[in-house]
Every structure is written in C-alpha cells, then in structure tokens.
Design an enzyme around this catalytic site. Structure first.
Site, PDB file in Angstrom:
ATOM      1  N   LYS A 181      -7.253   8.306  -0.561  1.00  0.00           N
ATOM      2  CA  LYS A 181      -8.399   8.816   0.152  1.00  0.00           C
ATOM      3  C   LYS A 181      -8.930  10.076  -0.599  1.00  0.00           C
ATOM      4  CE  LYS A 181      -7.243   6.580   4.475  1.00  0.00           C
ATOM      5  NZ  LYS A 181      -5.975   6.325   4.631  1.00  0.00           N
ATOM      6  N   LYS A 196       0.782  -1.201   0.079  1.00  0.00           N
ATOM      7  CA  LYS A 196       0.090   0.035  -0.050  1.00  0.00           C
ATOM      8  C   LYS A 196       0.918   1.193   0.131  1.00  0.00           C
ATOM      9  CE  LYS A 196      -2.298   1.618   3.815  1.00  0.00           C
ATOM     10  NZ  LYS A 196      -2.309   3.119   3.667  1.00  0.00           N
ATOM     11  N   THR A 203     -10.093   4.031  11.245  1.00  0.00           N
ATOM     12  CA  THR A 203      -9.802   3.373  12.306  1.00  0.00           C
ATOM     13  C   THR A 203      -8.997   4.072  13.695  1.00  0.00           C
ATOM     14  OG1 THR A 203      -8.074   2.660  11.164  1.00  0.00           O
ATOM     15  CG2 THR A 203      -9.750   1.151  11.125  1.00  0.00           C
ATOM     16  N   ASP A 209     -13.298  14.903  -3.118  1.00  0.00           N
ATOM     17  CA  ASP A 209     -13.452  16.090  -3.871  1.00  0.00           C
ATOM     18  C   ASP A 209     -14.689  16.352  -4.747  1.00  0.00           C
ATOM     19  OD1 ASP A 209     -12.416  18.698  -5.129  1.00  0.00           O
ATOM     20  OD2 ASP A 209     -10.608  18.159  -4.878  1.00  0.00           O
ATOM     21  N   ASP A 245      -3.455   4.405  -1.799  1.00  0.00           N
ATOM     22  CA  ASP A 245      -4.467   4.968  -0.666  1.00  0.00           C
ATOM     23  C   ASP A 245      -4.407   6.417  -0.522  1.00  0.00           C
ATOM     24  OD1 ASP A 245      -6.059   4.929   1.483  1.00  0.00           O
ATOM     25  OD2 ASP A 245      -4.565   4.462   3.121  1.00  0.00           O
ATOM     26  N   ARG A 270       3.264  -0.642  10.745  1.00  0.00           N
ATOM     27  CA  ARG A 270       3.997  -0.776  11.867  1.00  0.00           C
ATOM     28  C   ARG A 270       4.354  -2.246  12.440  1.00  0.00           C
ATOM     29  NH1 ARG A 270       1.273   4.541  14.200  1.00  0.00           N
ATOM     30  NH2 ARG A 270      -0.514   3.477  13.194  1.00  0.00           N
TER      31      ARG A 270
HETATM   32  O1  C5P Z   1       0.976   0.981  10.900  1.00  0.00           O
HETATM   33  P1  C5P Z   1      -0.559   0.638  10.671  1.00  0.00           P
HETATM   34  O2  C5P Z   1      -0.647  -0.944  10.640  1.00  0.00           O
HETATM   35  O3  C5P Z   1      -1.365   1.258  11.797  1.00  0.00           O
HETATM   36  O4  C5P Z   1      -0.767   1.294   9.415  1.00  0.00           O
HETATM   37  C1  C5P Z   1      -2.336   1.294   8.752  1.00  0.00           C
HETATM   38  C2  C5P Z   1      -2.136   1.827   7.568  1.00  0.00           C
HETATM   39  O5  C5P Z   1      -3.589   1.634   6.972  1.00  0.00           O
HETATM   40  C3  C5P Z   1      -1.626   3.313   7.424  1.00  0.00           C
HETATM   41  O6  C5P Z   1      -1.015   3.111   6.030  1.00  0.00           O
HETATM   42  C4  C5P Z   1      -3.113   4.037   7.314  1.00  0.00           C
HETATM   43  O7  C5P Z   1      -2.990   5.273   6.592  1.00  0.00           O
HETATM   44  C5  C5P Z   1      -4.136   3.014   6.555  1.00  0.00           C
HETATM   45  N1  C5P Z   1      -5.465   3.168   7.094  1.00  0.00           N
HETATM   46  C6  C5P Z   1      -5.987   3.387   8.519  1.00  0.00           C
HETATM   47  N2  C5P Z   1      -7.262   3.342   8.641  1.00  0.00           N
HETATM   48  C7  C5P Z   1      -7.924   3.753   7.634  1.00  0.00           C
HETATM   49  C8  C5P Z   1      -7.512   3.637   6.306  1.00  0.00           C
HETATM   50  C9  C5P Z   1      -6.071   3.422   6.028  1.00  0.00           C
HETATM   51  O8  C5P Z   1      -5.220   2.780   9.366  1.00  0.00           O
HETATM   52  N3  C5P Z   1      -9.291   3.728   7.966  1.00  0.00           N
END
Ligand code: C5P
Length: 212
Positions: free
Chosen positions: A62, A33, A117, A65, A60, A197
């Site tokens: 998002k 991603k 989230t 607009d 991603d 992460r």
């Molecule tokens: O590091 P982590 O596992 O928390 O990363 C989650 C990834 O998913 C990040 O790139 C974040 O931008 C993306 N994301 C998210 N929640 C959403 C949509 C995308 O955490 N609703």
C-alpha cells in the site's frame, strides 16, 4: 484439479508459521499475499522464498508517497520478483504514472482506495471509490483492490478486481466492516479474493468445502 481464485493472506511474523497451510493449499489456490506485518519482519527474502517455491506473490505494501519514491519502490519490488503490488490511489496520478513507468512488465499494479474494507460503508463510499478508480484507470494501473460493496460498479473499468473483507457465513467479522462471502464476491465480478483469518486455522476447508 481446480485452482480457486484466492490469495491467502500470510498475516504473521514469519513464513515458518504458514508452512503447514502452504503445504496443504499448494496447487489449490491462485496465490499468497505478503503484507506489511510479514514484510517488515522478514524482508524481501520471504518474497524470494515464496517465488522459488512456485507461488504467485502479491506484495501488499500500500505505497503512499511522492512520485519519485513510489516509482523507485516499484522498481525495487519488480527486482524482488513479486507479481502484484498495491499502491494508494490517493498518492496522486503523478505517483501512479511514475510507478507504471518504473516497474517491470511482469509486475501488476493494484490501486487501493482510501475506503478500506475496515471502514463502514456510508453514503460517501461509492463516490470516493468511483473517483479514485477512475484515476487508477487513467493512470493505466492493471487493477484495483475493491471493497465488496463496490464490485458491481467497478467491472466496467477493470477486469482485475481483487476483493478482501471475505467472510464465511459463520465467521467473526473481526475488524472488517465491508464484507461478503467468497461465492458472492466472485459472482459480483471479483477476479480474485483475499482470505486470511477464515482459512488460517482450517486450510483444508478451502479444498473440501469452500464454494467459490
Ligand atoms: O483476515 P482477513 O481475511 O480479514 O485478511 C484480509 C487481508 O486483506 C489483510 O491482509 C488485510 O491487510 C488485507 N486488506 C484488507 N482491506 C483492504 C486491503 C487489504 O483487508 N482494503
């Protein structure tokens, strides 16, 4: 060799930072991603590079607009060759339909709910998500980004459910509030999970230990 249903989130400033992880994870996970941080730093060339290395790429961005802008951006993203693109459902149905019309057939559109989230789940979360996902369905989006708490309520609408906010039992939550484990997300009905992460510092764990 089994391919795990994971998108590895390349949250950093350059593709180079992820060279080692990508090497280890190639052929073991479904895709990668590219988010706002990497895309605004390196531009479309990072997507093109990943595609030429054989990766499935989820961009991603998002998008949120007016219809014309969202539609034209969907065309541009199709031209770069990304496989998945996110857009905010709250852009409205006209914008979603425009994106559907202007994208190539190979690009899958994923609707994002305003209940990210990183927000705590409260009594209004399910209603917001349910209403927004119905709009996504009515607009013929291919799938949605679905918070863990809402997966079970969404499988009746979409097969393509992608869930971020994934944490292993002993992980730090960081900024995520609506979280679950990889195994649970897939059991509930997510088709793919997004992990950043949790695997960045230990990518081999995905191959050797991670149960999905
Ligand atoms: O590091 P982590 O596992 O928390 O990363 C989650 C990834 O998913 C990040 O790139 C974040 O931008 C993306 N994301 C998210 N929640 C959403 C949509 C995308 O955490 N609703």
């Amino acid at each position: 060799m089994s391919v795990k249903p994971i998108f590895f989130a390349l949250d950093g400033k350059s593709l180079k930072e992820f060279e080692k992880q990508l090497d280890i994870l190639k052929d073991h996970i479904y895709g990668v991603k590219v988010g706002l941080e990497l895309f605004t730093s390196e531009g479309p060339s990072c997507v093109e590079q990943l595609k030429s290395d054989g990766w499935v790429v989820f961009l991603d961005l998002k998008l949120h607009d007016i219809p014309n802008t969202v539609g034209q951006a969907a065309t541009s993203v199709s031209n770069i060759g990304a496989d998945y693109l996110t857009l905010h459902i709250s852009s409205g149905q006209e914008a979603l339909l425009e994106a559907v019309n202007k994208k190539s057939k190979d690009l899958n559109l994923l609707g994002v709910s305003s209940a990210l989230t990183s927000k705590a789940v409260d009594s209004s979360t399910s209603k917001i998500v349910e209403n927004e996902f119905q709009i996504a369905k009515d607009s013929n989006l291919e799938g949605v980004i679905c918070p863990a708490s809402e997966i079970a309520n969404t499988t009746n609408l979409f097969d393509l459910i992608v869930t971020p906010g994934i944490r292993l039992e002993n992980d730090l939550r960081g900024d995520q509030k609506n979280i679950t484990t990889p195994k649970k997300a897939i059991e509930l009905g997510a088709k793919y999970i997004v992990m950043g992460r949790s695997i960045k510092n230990n990518p081999s764990m995905v191959i050797n230990e991670l149960e999905v």
